[in-house]
Design an enzyme around this catalytic site. Structure first.
Site, mmCIF file in Angstrom:
data_model
loop_
_atom_site.group_PDB
_atom_site.id
_atom_site.type_symbol
_atom_site.label_atom_id
_atom_site.label_comp_id
_atom_site.label_asym_id
_atom_site.label_seq_id
_atom_site.Cartn_x
_atom_site.Cartn_y
_atom_site.Cartn_z
ATOM 1 N N SER A 24 0.837 -1.186 0.000
ATOM 2 C CA SER A 24 0.000 0.000 0.000
ATOM 3 C C SER A 24 0.883 1.251 0.000
ATOM 4 O O SER A 24 1.628 1.459 -0.947
ATOM 5 C CB SER A 24 -0.985 -0.034 1.163
ATOM 6 O OG SER A 24 -2.007 0.923 0.972
ATOM 7 N N LYS A 80 -21.428 17.460 6.868
ATOM 8 C CA LYS A 80 -20.351 17.612 7.842
ATOM 9 C C LYS A 80 -20.129 16.361 8.681
ATOM 10 O O LYS A 80 -19.021 16.100 9.122
ATOM 11 C CB LYS A 80 -20.626 18.831 8.746
ATOM 12 C CG LYS A 80 -19.502 19.164 9.686
ATOM 13 C CD LYS A 80 -18.243 19.533 8.926
ATOM 14 C CE LYS A 80 -17.112 19.820 9.875
ATOM 15 N NZ LYS A 80 -15.834 19.853 9.214
#
Length: 177
Positions: A62, A114
Protein backbone atom coordinates in the site's frame (compact mmCIF):
# COMPACT_ATOMS: atom_id res chain seq x y z
CA UNK A 1 9.13 3.48 14.75
CA UNK A 2 8.01 5.33 11.66
CA UNK A 3 9.26 8.00 9.35
CA UNK A 4 7.95 11.37 8.25
CA UNK A 5 8.34 13.23 4.98
CA UNK A 6 10.37 15.87 6.83
CA UNK A 7 12.80 13.24 8.19
CA UNK A 8 13.20 11.69 4.73
CA UNK A 9 14.00 15.08 3.19
CA UNK A 10 16.50 15.79 5.99
CA UNK A 11 18.28 12.46 5.49
CA UNK A 12 18.39 12.94 1.73
CA UNK A 13 19.83 16.44 2.21
CA UNK A 14 22.55 14.98 4.47
CA UNK A 15 23.42 12.33 1.88
CA UNK A 16 23.38 14.91 -0.90
CA UNK A 17 25.84 17.12 0.99
CA UNK A 18 28.38 14.29 1.33
CA UNK A 19 30.38 13.89 -1.92
CA UNK A 20 31.56 10.44 -0.76
CA UNK A 21 27.99 9.14 -1.06
CA UNK A 22 27.41 8.09 -4.65
CA UNK A 23 24.02 6.41 -4.18
CA UNK A 24 21.42 5.93 -1.45
CA UNK A 25 19.67 2.75 -0.36
CA UNK A 26 16.27 3.27 1.26
CA UNK A 27 14.83 0.37 3.25
CA UNK A 28 11.04 0.26 3.10
CA UNK A 29 9.35 -1.97 5.66
CA UNK A 30 5.79 -0.73 5.96
CA UNK A 31 2.24 -1.99 5.44
CA UNK A 32 1.24 1.52 4.42
CA UNK A 33 -0.35 4.49 6.05
CA UNK A 34 -1.31 8.02 5.18
CA UNK A 35 -1.85 8.78 1.50
CA UNK A 36 -0.49 12.29 1.88
CA UNK A 37 2.65 11.21 3.77
CA UNK A 38 3.28 8.42 1.25
CA UNK A 39 2.94 10.87 -1.63
CA UNK A 40 5.22 13.44 0.01
CA UNK A 41 7.92 10.81 0.64
CA UNK A 42 7.51 9.46 -2.90
CA UNK A 43 7.98 12.96 -4.33
CA UNK A 44 11.02 13.61 -2.14
CA UNK A 45 12.59 10.40 -3.44
CA UNK A 46 11.72 11.24 -7.06
CA UNK A 47 13.33 14.66 -6.72
CA UNK A 48 16.58 13.22 -5.34
CA UNK A 49 19.40 13.43 -7.87
CA UNK A 50 21.77 10.64 -6.80
CA UNK A 51 20.87 7.05 -7.70
CA UNK A 52 18.29 5.72 -5.26
CA UNK A 53 17.77 2.02 -4.58
CA UNK A 54 14.69 0.80 -2.73
CA UNK A 55 15.22 -2.32 -0.64
CA UNK A 56 11.94 -3.84 0.51
CA UNK A 57 11.78 -5.53 3.91
CA UNK A 58 9.16 -7.98 5.14
CA UNK A 59 6.38 -5.73 3.90
CA UNK A 60 6.27 -2.86 1.43
CA UNK A 61 2.55 -2.70 0.73
CA UNK A 62 0.00 0.00 0.00
CA UNK A 63 1.67 3.25 1.10
CA UNK A 64 4.94 1.33 1.47
CA UNK A 65 4.73 0.29 -2.19
CA UNK A 66 3.73 3.83 -3.17
CA UNK A 67 6.91 5.11 -1.48
CA UNK A 68 9.00 2.37 -3.10
CA UNK A 69 7.94 3.63 -6.52
CA UNK A 70 10.03 6.73 -5.82
CA UNK A 71 13.33 4.89 -6.26
CA UNK A 72 15.37 4.41 -9.40
CA UNK A 73 15.66 0.70 -8.61
CA UNK A 74 13.46 -1.61 -6.54
CA UNK A 75 14.58 -4.83 -4.90
CA UNK A 76 12.65 -7.28 -2.77
CA UNK A 77 13.12 -10.65 -1.13
CA UNK A 78 11.11 -13.30 -3.03
CA UNK A 79 8.79 -13.55 -0.02
CA UNK A 80 8.39 -9.83 0.71
CA UNK A 81 4.72 -8.86 0.86
CA UNK A 82 4.17 -5.96 -1.49
CA UNK A 83 1.59 -4.41 -3.78
CA UNK A 84 -1.76 -3.79 -2.12
CA UNK A 85 -2.40 -1.10 -4.71
CA UNK A 86 -5.68 0.38 -3.59
CA UNK A 87 -7.33 2.73 -1.15
CA UNK A 88 -9.50 2.01 1.87
CA UNK A 89 -11.62 3.99 4.28
CA UNK A 90 -13.56 2.35 7.07
CA UNK A 91 -16.50 3.77 8.95
CA UNK A 92 -18.15 2.21 11.97
CA UNK A 93 -21.87 2.38 12.65
CA UNK A 94 -22.53 1.87 16.35
CA UNK A 95 -26.06 3.29 16.29
CA UNK A 96 -27.82 0.09 17.44
CA UNK A 97 -25.19 -0.68 20.08
CA UNK A 98 -25.43 2.82 21.50
CA UNK A 99 -29.22 2.61 21.60
CA UNK A 100 -28.97 -0.76 23.36
CA UNK A 101 -26.81 0.64 26.16
CA UNK A 102 -28.82 3.85 26.39
CA UNK A 103 -26.42 6.31 24.79
CA UNK A 104 -28.03 9.09 22.83
CA UNK A 105 -25.96 11.41 20.68
CA UNK A 106 -26.85 14.92 19.64
CA UNK A 107 -25.00 16.02 16.51
CA UNK A 108 -25.14 19.63 15.34
CA UNK A 109 -23.51 20.54 12.05
CA UNK A 110 -23.13 23.59 9.88
CA UNK A 111 -23.56 21.66 6.67
CA UNK A 112 -25.55 18.75 5.32
CA UNK A 113 -22.47 16.54 4.87
CA UNK A 114 -20.35 17.61 7.84
CA UNK A 115 -20.98 14.36 9.74
CA UNK A 116 -20.33 11.91 6.89
CA UNK A 117 -19.04 8.77 8.52
CA UNK A 118 -20.53 9.45 11.91
CA UNK A 119 -20.65 6.34 14.06
CA UNK A 120 -24.06 7.44 15.31
CA UNK A 121 -25.89 6.61 12.06
CA UNK A 122 -25.63 4.81 8.76
CA UNK A 123 -24.34 6.70 5.72
CA UNK A 124 -26.88 7.72 3.11
CA UNK A 125 -26.41 6.60 -0.51
CA UNK A 126 -25.49 10.17 -1.44
CA UNK A 127 -22.81 10.29 1.27
CA UNK A 128 -21.39 6.96 0.11
CA UNK A 129 -21.14 8.35 -3.42
CA UNK A 130 -19.32 11.45 -2.19
CA UNK A 131 -16.83 9.30 -0.31
CA UNK A 132 -16.51 6.91 -3.28
CA UNK A 133 -15.53 9.83 -5.54
CA UNK A 134 -12.77 10.78 -3.10
CA UNK A 135 -11.42 7.23 -2.97
CA UNK A 136 -11.62 6.91 -6.76
CA UNK A 137 -9.51 10.03 -7.20
CA UNK A 138 -6.85 8.84 -4.75
CA UNK A 139 -6.89 5.38 -6.37
CA UNK A 140 -6.33 6.86 -9.84
CA UNK A 141 -3.40 8.88 -8.49
CA UNK A 142 -1.89 5.68 -7.01
CA UNK A 143 -2.33 3.81 -10.33
CA UNK A 144 -0.64 6.70 -12.15
CA UNK A 145 2.34 6.65 -9.76
CA UNK A 146 2.83 2.91 -10.26
CA UNK A 147 2.37 3.09 -14.05
CA UNK A 148 4.89 5.90 -14.41
CA UNK A 149 7.41 4.44 -11.96
CA UNK A 150 7.35 0.97 -13.51
CA UNK A 151 6.88 2.18 -17.11
CA UNK A 152 3.68 0.17 -17.45
CA UNK A 153 0.42 1.01 -19.21
CA UNK A 154 -2.20 2.22 -16.74
CA UNK A 155 -4.56 -0.55 -17.90
CA UNK A 156 -1.97 -3.20 -16.93
CA UNK A 157 -1.58 -1.65 -13.50
CA UNK A 158 -5.37 -1.45 -13.04
CA UNK A 159 -5.62 -5.21 -13.70
CA UNK A 160 -3.55 -5.93 -10.57
CA UNK A 161 -4.54 -2.86 -8.55
CA UNK A 162 -7.34 -4.52 -6.63
CA UNK A 163 -5.85 -4.19 -3.17
CA UNK A 164 -4.27 -7.63 -2.95
CA UNK A 165 -0.72 -8.22 -1.81
CA UNK A 166 1.87 -10.10 -3.81
CA UNK A 167 5.10 -11.81 -2.93
CA UNK A 168 8.26 -10.18 -4.21
CA UNK A 169 8.51 -13.03 -6.72
CA UNK A 170 4.98 -12.41 -8.01
CA UNK A 171 5.52 -8.64 -8.19
CA UNK A 172 8.69 -9.17 -10.23
CA UNK A 173 6.83 -11.45 -12.66
CA UNK A 174 4.14 -8.77 -13.09
CA UNK A 175 6.69 -6.05 -13.79
CA UNK A 176 5.99 -4.21 -10.53
CA UNK A 177 9.64 -4.51 -9.44
Amino acid sequence: TGITPERVRSLLDQADADPAIKAVVVRVNSPGGSVVASDEIYNALRAYEKPLVISMGDTAASGGFYIACGGDYMMAHPDTLTGSIGVISQFFNAEELLEKVGVDAVVITTGEFKDIGSLYRDMTDEEKEIWRSILDQVYEDFVTVVAEARDLPREDVREVADGRVFTGRQALEMGLL
